[in-house]
Design an enzyme around this catalytic site. Structure first.
Site, PDB file in Angstrom:
ATOM      1  N   GLY A 255      11.907  -3.218   5.058  1.00 13.44           N
ATOM      2  CA  GLY A 255      10.578  -3.700   5.587  1.00 13.44           C
ATOM      3  C   GLY A 255       9.902  -3.937   4.282  1.00 13.44           C
ATOM      4  O   GLY A 255      10.484  -5.312   3.663  1.00 13.44           O
ATOM      5  N   HIS A 256       9.676  -3.336   3.426  1.00 13.17           N
ATOM      6  CA  HIS A 256       8.657  -3.666   2.262  1.00 13.17           C
ATOM      7  C   HIS A 256       9.995  -4.163   1.272  1.00 13.17           C
ATOM      8  O   HIS A 256       9.813  -5.164   0.754  1.00 13.17           O
ATOM      9  CB  HIS A 256       7.957  -2.567   1.364  1.00 13.17           C
ATOM     10  CG  HIS A 256       6.722  -2.115   1.794  1.00 13.17           C
ATOM     11  ND1 HIS A 256       7.133  -0.919   3.231  1.00 13.17           N
ATOM     12  CD2 HIS A 256       5.805  -2.740   2.116  1.00 13.17           C
ATOM     13  CE1 HIS A 256       5.509  -0.982   3.382  1.00 13.17           C
ATOM     14  NE2 HIS A 256       5.158  -2.235   3.219  1.00 13.17           N
TER      15      HIS A 256
ATOM     16  N   GLN B 114     -10.406  -2.806   2.273  1.00 12.28           N
ATOM     17  CA  GLN B 114      -9.813  -3.240   3.182  1.00 12.28           C
ATOM     18  C   GLN B 114     -10.152  -2.653   4.578  1.00 12.28           C
ATOM     19  O   GLN B 114      -9.238  -2.606   5.537  1.00 12.28           O
ATOM     20  CB  GLN B 114      -8.923  -3.897   3.395  1.00 12.28           C
ATOM     21  CG  GLN B 114      -7.250  -2.684   3.097  1.00 12.28           C
ATOM     22  CD  GLN B 114      -6.420  -3.365   2.145  1.00 12.28           C
ATOM     23  OE1 GLN B 114      -6.215  -4.549   1.410  1.00 12.28           O
ATOM     24  NE2 GLN B 114      -5.104  -3.714   3.428  1.00 12.28           N
TER      25      GLN B 114
ATOM     26  N   MET C  84       0.870  -1.272  -0.320  1.00  7.31           N
ATOM     27  CA  MET C  84       0.235  -0.534  -0.032  1.00  7.31           C
ATOM     28  C   MET C  84       1.187   1.067  -0.083  1.00  7.31           C
ATOM     29  O   MET C  84       0.345   2.739   0.474  1.00  7.31           O
ATOM     30  CB  MET C  84      -1.038  -0.354   0.890  1.00  7.31           C
ATOM     31  CG  MET C  84      -1.258  -0.807   1.127  1.00  7.31           C
ATOM     32  SD  MET C  84      -3.697  -0.736   1.613  1.00  7.31           S
ATOM     33  CE  MET C  84      -3.034  -0.700   3.611  1.00  7.31           C
ATOM     34  N   GLY C  85       2.471   1.189  -0.212  1.00  2.90           N
ATOM     35  CA  GLY C  85       3.170   2.564  -0.579  1.00  2.90           C
ATOM     36  C   GLY C  85       3.367   2.811   0.643  1.00  2.90           C
ATOM     37  O   GLY C  85       3.098   2.374   1.680  1.00  2.90           O
TER      38      GLY C  85
ATOM     39  N   SER D 298       6.987  -0.346  10.283  1.00  5.14           N
ATOM     40  CA  SER D 298       5.088   0.480   9.447  1.00  5.14           C
ATOM     41  C   SER D 298       5.138   1.490   8.766  1.00  5.14           C
ATOM     42  O   SER D 298       5.449   2.142   9.185  1.00  5.14           O
ATOM     43  CB  SER D 298       4.334   0.290  10.210  1.00  5.14           C
ATOM     44  OG  SER D 298       2.936   0.136  10.134  1.00  5.14           O
TER      45      SER D 298
ATOM     46  N   ASP E  16       2.599  -9.385   9.158  1.00  3.42           N
ATOM     47  CA  ASP E  16       0.630  -9.062   8.601  1.00  3.42           C
ATOM     48  C   ASP E  16       0.876 -10.705   9.178  1.00  3.42           C
ATOM     49  O   ASP E  16       0.686 -11.563   7.894  1.00  3.42           O
ATOM     50  CB  ASP E  16       0.060  -8.716   7.925  1.00  3.42           C
ATOM     51  CG  ASP E  16       0.577  -7.029   7.760  1.00  3.42           C
ATOM     52  OD1 ASP E  16       0.088  -6.452   8.134  1.00  3.42           O
ATOM     53  OD2 ASP E  16       1.481  -7.100   7.216  1.00  3.42           O
TER      54      ASP E  16
ATOM     55  N   ARG F 175       2.725   3.412   9.257  1.00  6.97           N
ATOM     56  CA  ARG F 175       2.238   3.620  10.286  1.00  6.97           C
ATOM     57  C   ARG F 175       3.106   4.693  10.804  1.00  6.97           C
ATOM     58  O   ARG F 175       2.852   5.787  11.659  1.00  6.97           O
ATOM     59  CB  ARG F 175       1.133   3.512  10.530  1.00  6.97           C
ATOM     60  CG  ARG F 175       0.410   2.325  10.032  1.00  6.97           C
ATOM     61  CD  ARG F 175      -1.338   1.985  10.583  1.00  6.97           C
ATOM     62  NE  ARG F 175      -2.775   2.195   9.969  1.00  6.97           N
ATOM     63  CZ  ARG F 175      -2.639   0.875   9.197  1.00  6.97           C
ATOM     64  NH1 ARG F 175      -2.173   0.081   9.415  1.00  6.97           N
ATOM     65  NH2 ARG F 175      -3.694   0.944   8.480  1.00  6.97           N
TER      66      ARG F 175
HETATM   67  P1  AMP Z   1       1.601  -2.406   3.400  1.00  2.00           P
HETATM   68  O1  AMP Z   1       1.805  -1.595   2.407  1.00  2.00           O
HETATM   69  O2  AMP Z   1       1.545  -2.390   4.919  1.00  2.00           O
HETATM   70  O3  AMP Z   1       0.248  -3.554   3.265  1.00  2.00           O
HETATM   71  O4  AMP Z   1       2.885  -4.197   3.346  1.00  2.00           O
HETATM   72  C1  AMP Z   1       2.958  -4.688   2.145  1.00  2.00           C
HETATM   73  C2  AMP Z   1       3.465  -6.329   2.861  1.00  2.00           C
HETATM   74  O5  AMP Z   1       4.695  -5.949   2.855  1.00  2.00           O
HETATM   75  C3  AMP Z   1       3.550  -7.029   3.464  1.00  2.00           C
HETATM   76  O6  AMP Z   1       3.232  -8.321   3.178  1.00  2.00           O
HETATM   77  C4  AMP Z   1       3.989  -7.530   4.769  1.00  2.00           C
HETATM   78  O7  AMP Z   1       3.065  -7.790   5.636  1.00  2.00           O
HETATM   79  C5  AMP Z   1       4.698  -6.528   3.994  1.00  2.00           C
HETATM   80  N1  AMP Z   1       5.793  -5.118   5.330  1.00  2.00           N
HETATM   81  C6  AMP Z   1       4.911  -4.954   5.929  1.00  2.00           C
HETATM   82  N2  AMP Z   1       5.905  -3.915   6.749  1.00  2.00           N
HETATM   83  C7  AMP Z   1       7.322  -5.086   7.076  1.00  2.00           C
HETATM   84  C8  AMP Z   1       8.059  -5.933   8.192  1.00  2.00           C
HETATM   85  N3  AMP Z   1       8.180  -4.685   8.689  1.00  2.00           N
HETATM   86  N4  AMP Z   1       8.924  -6.523   7.342  1.00  2.00           N
HETATM   87  C9  AMP Z   1       8.586  -7.879   6.649  1.00  2.00           C
HETATM   88  N5  AMP Z   1       7.432  -7.728   6.342  1.00  2.00           N
HETATM   89  C10 AMP Z   1       6.710  -6.316   5.969  1.00  2.00           C
END
Ligand code: AMP
Length: 286
Positions: A36-37, A61, A30-31, A187, A152, A189
């Site tokens: 992490g991403h 969602q 979601m950008g 995150s 997640d 957030r």
């Molecule tokens: P999101 O943009 O928050 O929907 O996350 C996209 C993907 O990145 C999802 O599969 C998350 O689980 C993964 N993700 C987000 N934060 C982390 C993190 N700190 N470490 C590893 N993967 C992450």
């Protein structure tokens, strides 16, 4: 790296790649991207010929409009980071591309048994929205491998269930949680945390570590109760701290009866909702 906003243009590019029998790794996001991403992108680059990432803040969602409105967005920065990490295609569609009015994007699979705990009751409709968008994106990209984060836990477990249940031709790869030096899980957030809340939020990681250290000596009820107290005493508002089976997401009462045991938590740091988890016993098995 190419940035594409339309389904048809992405598919035109990907069809040439498929004709050459090259493999495609896909990372839905979601950008507001962070390291992490990027760990998912790096893993995909290692394992595939071509890496595709999507940035799409999926309205279906979000159960709170306010959360959707406040979700951080910075596509230019995301694109720069993706390019630097070797991503080949960034798909950044508008909602009308993902949910065209004449297309039925509903997914008919029962996930109720995986959503009655943790995120499910606290975010009604959330996982139905996640399943809908991930299925639609898989249909568009048709990747060989799909990359998701352990961060997640409930989400990737549900997606794995959907992949199996609908016999989707894609392999899910789960990557470990990337943390800040003080243990806070990265995150999108986190940028919204006040200085004070940023300072106290590593208590989540410390509490998960404490749970892991005590899983064999304390009862599940004691661990869950003490963990909530630890988080709240530090200044967070805990929504849940729940110990579940790593595959079925059923609540654990006796650790010995389960191969993989995971503690999952969600807590509010002021206005920001943080989630985290830790495998307390066994390992992730998908
Ligand atoms: P999101 O943009 O928050 O929907 O996350 C996209 C993907 O990145 C999802 O599969 C998350 O689980 C993964 N993700 C987000 N934060 C982390 C993190 N700190 N470490 C590893 N993967 C992450």
């Amino acid at each position: 790296m190419r940035i594409l906003k339309r389904v048809t243009s992405l598919q035109r590019h990907l069809s040439t790649i498929k004709e050459e029998s090259l493999t495609i790794g896909f990372i839905p996001t979601m950008g507001a991207l962070h390291e992490g991403h990027m760990s998912l992108v790096q893993q995909s680059v290692k394992e595939n010929d071509i890496t595709v990432a999507s940035v799409f803040v999926n309205p279906t969602q979000f159960n709170q409009k306010d959360d959707l409105d406040k979700y951080p967005r910075d596509l230019a920065k995301d694109a720069k980071l993706l390019k630097k990490n070797g991503c080949d295609y960034l798909f950044a569609p508008l909602p009308s591309q993902i949910y065209p009015p004449d297309l039925n994007t509903n997914v008919y699979i029962d996930i109720v048994h995986l959503t009655d705990l943790m995120e499910g009751p606290n975010r009604p409709g959330h996982f139905e929205g996640v399943v809908q968008v991930v299925k639609r994106l898989i249909d568009i990209v048709e990747p060989d491998k799909l990359y998701m984060g352990q961060k997640d836990f409930q989400q990737f477990t549900i997606i794995q269930y959907v992949i199996k249940g609908l016999e989707l031709d894609v392999q899910l790869r789960v990557c470990p949680i990337i943390r800040e030096d003080d243990g806070l899980a990265m995150s999108s957030r986190n940028v919204r945390l006040t200085e004070k809340h940023r300072e106290i939020s590593p208590i989540i990681y410390k509490t998960l570590l404490w749970a892991k250290d005590n899983i064999l000596t304390e009862s599940i009820t004691t661990i869950e109760t003490k963990a909530v107290a630890m988080l709240n005493e530090a200044g967070l508002k805990t929504e849940y701290f729940t110990i579940v089976d790593g595959r079925t997401l059923d609540k654990v009462t006796n650790v010995e009866q389960h191969q993989t045991v995971v503690a999952c938590t969600a807590a509010w740091a002021g206005e920001v909702r943080l989630i985290d988890n830790m495998v307390l016993k066994g390992e992730i098995n998908i």
